[in-house]
Design an enzyme around this catalytic site. Sequence first.
Site, mmCIF file in Angstrom:
data_model
loop_
_atom_site.group_PDB
_atom_site.id
_atom_site.type_symbol
_atom_site.label_atom_id
_atom_site.label_comp_id
_atom_site.label_asym_id
_atom_site.label_seq_id
_atom_site.Cartn_x
_atom_site.Cartn_y
_atom_site.Cartn_z
ATOM 1 N N ASP A 83 26.871 49.833 -10.073
ATOM 2 C CA ASP A 83 25.796 50.602 -10.705
ATOM 3 C C ASP A 83 25.077 49.891 -11.853
ATOM 4 O O ASP A 83 25.635 49.703 -12.936
ATOM 5 C CB ASP A 83 26.332 51.924 -11.258
ATOM 6 C CG ASP A 83 27.145 52.731 -10.255
ATOM 7 O OD1 ASP A 83 27.787 52.116 -9.382
ATOM 8 O OD2 ASP A 83 27.151 53.958 -10.366
ATOM 9 N N HIS B 44 31.678 53.784 -12.930
ATOM 10 C CA HIS B 44 31.194 52.743 -13.849
ATOM 11 C C HIS B 44 32.335 51.919 -14.449
ATOM 12 O O HIS B 44 32.100 51.096 -15.335
ATOM 13 C CB HIS B 44 30.308 53.325 -14.960
ATOM 14 C CG HIS B 44 29.006 53.866 -14.458
ATOM 15 N ND1 HIS B 44 27.941 54.141 -15.273
ATOM 16 C CD2 HIS B 44 28.591 54.168 -13.202
ATOM 17 C CE1 HIS B 44 26.933 54.598 -14.562
ATOM 18 N NE2 HIS B 44 27.311 54.631 -13.304
ATOM 19 N N ASN C 95 21.325 54.263 -11.325
ATOM 20 C CA ASN C 95 21.075 54.527 -12.758
ATOM 21 C C ASN C 95 20.085 53.534 -13.362
ATOM 22 O O ASN C 95 20.028 53.385 -14.588
ATOM 23 C CB ASN C 95 22.378 54.442 -13.556
ATOM 24 C CG ASN C 95 23.478 55.310 -13.004
ATOM 25 O OD1 ASN C 95 24.439 54.811 -12.430
ATOM 26 N ND2 ASN C 95 23.339 56.608 -13.157
ATOM 27 N N HIS D 68 30.180 56.355 -2.967
ATOM 28 C CA HIS D 68 29.867 56.780 -4.325
ATOM 29 C C HIS D 68 30.657 58.049 -4.625
ATOM 30 O O HIS D 68 30.278 59.143 -4.189
ATOM 31 C CB HIS D 68 28.363 57.025 -4.424
ATOM 32 C CG HIS D 68 27.864 57.053 -5.814
ATOM 33 N ND1 HIS D 68 27.629 55.918 -6.540
ATOM 34 C CD2 HIS D 68 27.579 58.093 -6.635
ATOM 35 C CE1 HIS D 68 27.198 56.250 -7.742
ATOM 36 N NE2 HIS D 68 27.176 57.563 -7.834
ATOM 37 N N HIS E 158 30.223 54.735 -8.897
ATOM 38 C CA HIS E 158 29.999 56.005 -9.618
ATOM 39 C C HIS E 158 30.783 56.117 -10.927
ATOM 40 O O HIS E 158 30.248 56.641 -11.902
ATOM 41 C CB HIS E 158 30.303 57.235 -8.755
ATOM 42 C CG HIS E 158 30.122 58.546 -9.498
ATOM 43 N ND1 HIS E 158 28.893 58.985 -9.915
ATOM 44 C CD2 HIS E 158 31.024 59.480 -9.916
ATOM 45 C CE1 HIS E 158 29.043 60.154 -10.541
ATOM 46 N NE2 HIS E 158 30.315 60.470 -10.568
ATOM 47 N N HIS F 91 22.572 60.147 -8.478
ATOM 48 C CA HIS F 91 21.335 60.027 -9.263
ATOM 49 C C HIS F 91 20.142 59.503 -8.451
ATOM 50 O O HIS F 91 19.070 59.289 -9.011
ATOM 51 C CB HIS F 91 21.566 59.130 -10.482
ATOM 52 C CG HIS F 91 22.433 59.774 -11.523
ATOM 53 N ND1 HIS F 91 22.077 60.942 -12.166
ATOM 54 C CD2 HIS F 91 23.648 59.440 -12.013
ATOM 55 C CE1 HIS F 91 23.031 61.299 -13.009
ATOM 56 N NE2 HIS F 91 24.000 60.399 -12.929
#
Length: 267
Positions: free
Chosen positions: A12, A184, A44, A157, A182, A72
């Site tokens: 991400d 991070h 993101n 994700h 997802h 997102h």
Amino acid sequence: MAAPVTLLFIGDLVGEPAVAFTCAVLPKLFEQYAVDFCVVNAENAHQGRGLNDVIVRKLFDAGVDVITGGDHSFDKHLVFPLMDREPRLLRPYNYPEGVPGFGFGIYELPARQLKLAVINLRGQAFFQNPISDPFRAADTVLAEVLPQTPIVFVDFHAEATAEKAGLALYLDGRISALVGTHTHVPTADERVLPGGTGFLSDAGATCPRHSVIGMDIDVALQRFLLQMPQKYELAKGLHRLHGALVSIDPETGHCLSMTRIAVDEEA
Ligand SMILES: [Fe+2]
Ligand SMILES: [Fe+2]
């Protein structure tokens, strides 16, 4: 055996500075690892939520082959028309029918005379909005994909490590690799499963290192301390890129190795 296919996956990208940092380091990574195909999760990328046409163009111009997404993907509606006409820009497949964009694609590697499939799925655990079961969704996509190529990469994700391991094991032997996104935060569980599928629970994000998963620390702390919604603000500072290198036997589609990588931005 034919030369392995090397796929570079990057987790991400959080914010435009992370996009710029990624684009700057990609040429070095492509050369260093003899990368054949590059997949980047950019859910993101636009101010921390969603993405836009300019970011998509920058990533493709820098040599990214496919962009994946997540929860997102639908935050910035101006990108929806591009999602509908650009098959290299994916969002999770298992959203309801009628959402914009594509959930998977089959892509040519002209230099290798090979085809490679990328599938984007989203988990169910701990998300507010329910979507369809990623396990059955994977079965549906694979019925279409596998007759065309044995080389299949999945960006899953999802929040829960158990759901990620479960899907990887469910698909073991049918796909080349599954890497999660997802959270991070990168996990240290990379391995090749018994059936030949490479697995890593989470690649981690590409975002400022001094942050709360990419977010400004003060804003994130206010969220916890006050239990009130706060305006999302990107953290500033030097970035770290997180990703994985997947080596794949093009004949069997099996993963030969799964290796985590990290690149620190220099001051
Ligand atoms: Fe994310
Ligand atoms: Fe996400």
